[in-house]
Design a protein around this motif. Structure first.
Motif, PDB file in Angstrom:
ATOM      1  N   LEU A  92     129.775  37.717  14.863  1.00 49.29           N
ATOM      2  CA  LEU A  92     128.442  37.624  15.467  1.00 49.29           C
ATOM      3  C   LEU A  92     128.076  36.176  15.785  1.00 49.29           C
ATOM      4  CD1 LEU A  92     125.894  39.154  16.334  1.00 49.29           C
ATOM      5  CD2 LEU A  92     125.022  38.843  13.994  1.00 49.29           C
ATOM      6  N   ASN A  93     128.540  35.246  14.976  1.00 48.11           N
ATOM      7  CA  ASN A  93     128.276  33.833  15.279  1.00 48.11           C
ATOM      8  C   ASN A  93     128.914  33.437  16.615  1.00 48.11           C
ATOM      9  OD1 ASN A  93     126.703  33.270  13.051  1.00 48.11           O
ATOM     10  ND2 ASN A  93     128.377  32.432  11.830  1.00 48.11           N
ATOM     11  N   ALA A  94     130.109  33.918  16.868  1.00 42.57           N
ATOM     12  CA  ALA A  94     130.779  33.616  18.141  1.00 42.57           C
ATOM     13  C   ALA A  94     130.035  34.264  19.303  1.00 42.57           C
ATOM     14  CB  ALA A  94     132.225  34.094  18.102  1.00 42.57           C
ATOM     15  N   VAL A  95     129.555  35.474  19.090  1.00 46.26           N
ATOM     16  CA  VAL A  95     128.765  36.164  20.111  1.00 46.26           C
ATOM     17  C   VAL A  95     127.503  35.367  20.427  1.00 46.26           C
ATOM     18  CG1 VAL A  95     127.326  38.207  20.522  1.00 46.26           C
ATOM     19  CG2 VAL A  95     129.647  38.465  19.626  1.00 46.26           C
ATOM     20  N   THR A  96     126.882  34.824  19.399  1.00 47.30           N
ATOM     21  CA  THR A  96     125.676  34.004  19.587  1.00 47.30           C
ATOM     22  C   THR A  96     125.951  32.830  20.513  1.00 47.30           C
ATOM     23  OG1 THR A  96     124.843  34.603  17.387  1.00 47.30           O
ATOM     24  CG2 THR A  96     123.950  32.594  18.389  1.00 47.30           C
TER      25      THR A  96
END
Length: 242
Positions: free
Chosen positions: A172-176
């Motif tokens: 999810l951090n990468a998606v952010t």
């Protein structure tokens, strides 16, 4: 249609999501409280309305394409723009299961909510977010989403070893960051937040912070001004390591 500033919070019928919805409404926003269970969602809405807050219910299961599409259509009929989106809904299915014994079914179910859910919801609401002229998107991350913290023996998060939940939050951090890069030209800021160890149903109420305390960082980033950051990961004490 209403001209008030609009916010949508997923998983808003209890815990941190409910606290975020309440905080944003207290800040003067009209808040759409998303929940997959209509009766629980409407009950939460009634409780906040009884406090004089401007909140409404929208049925929204972040793991279901059709449910998300219907929710986006509902808001599209009712509002001109969406100024704040908080992707809060999340699940954990592997609290007591070693990584080597976790079924692929539980891994996929976790990702469907924790990772694909925020992607699905964000994509569905892009037109309304762009129409806001400076929207804010908040992803509910976790300290276990930090590779730095889960490999630091001095960190509380290094004691947690949840294959599905942890990896979904790392992703999810990468998606952010991806959404932050795409939306920067439109003035849309996208950040992930770490709420701390909060007492919620998610962890069997084992945390030491209240949902209200856990909601503080998400609310702050949802209301951050033009000078604020985008594409970052933040906790109560500021930036968190990736």
């Amino acid at each position: 249609m209403t001209d008030n500033r609009q916010a949508l919070v997923t998983g808003a019928n209890k815990g941190i999501g409910l606290a975020i919805a309440k905080g944003l409404a207290q800040a003067g926003l009209s808040v759409w409280m998303g929940a997959r269970d209509r009766s629980r969602g409407e009950e939460a809405v009634r409780a906040l309305r009884d406090e004089g807050l401007d909140v409404r219910f929208v049925e929204l299961d972040v793991s279901d394409d059709e449910s998300v599409r219907r929710a986006a259509e509902t808001l599209g009929r009712e509002v001109k723009a969406l100024h704040v989106l908080v992707n809060n809904a999340g699940i954990v299915l592997d609290l007591q299961i070693p990584p080597s014994e976790l079924s692929m079914g539980k891994v996929k179910a976790t990702y469907e909510v924790n990772l694909f859910g925020p992607i699905r919801v964000t994509q569905a609401f892009v037109p309304l977010l762009k129409a806001a002229g400076g929207a804010r998107i908040v992803m509910m991350g976790s300290g276990v989403g930090s590779l730095t913290l889960i490999t630091d023996p001095t960190s509380l998060f290094s004691t947690v070893n949840l294959l599905a939940y942890t990896s979904s939050k790392v992703a999810l951090n990468a998606v952010t960051v991806s959404f932050a890069k795409e939306f920067a030209p439109f003035g849309i800021k996208v950040n992930a937040v770490e709420p701390g160890h909060v007492r919620t149903d998610l962890n069997g109420n084992s945390g030491f912070l209240t949902p209200k305390e856990g909601a503080v960082t998400a609310i702050r980033m949802a209301l951050v001004g033009e000078e604020g950051p985008t594409g970052g990961f933040f906790g109560s004490h500021g930036p968190q390591p990736w």
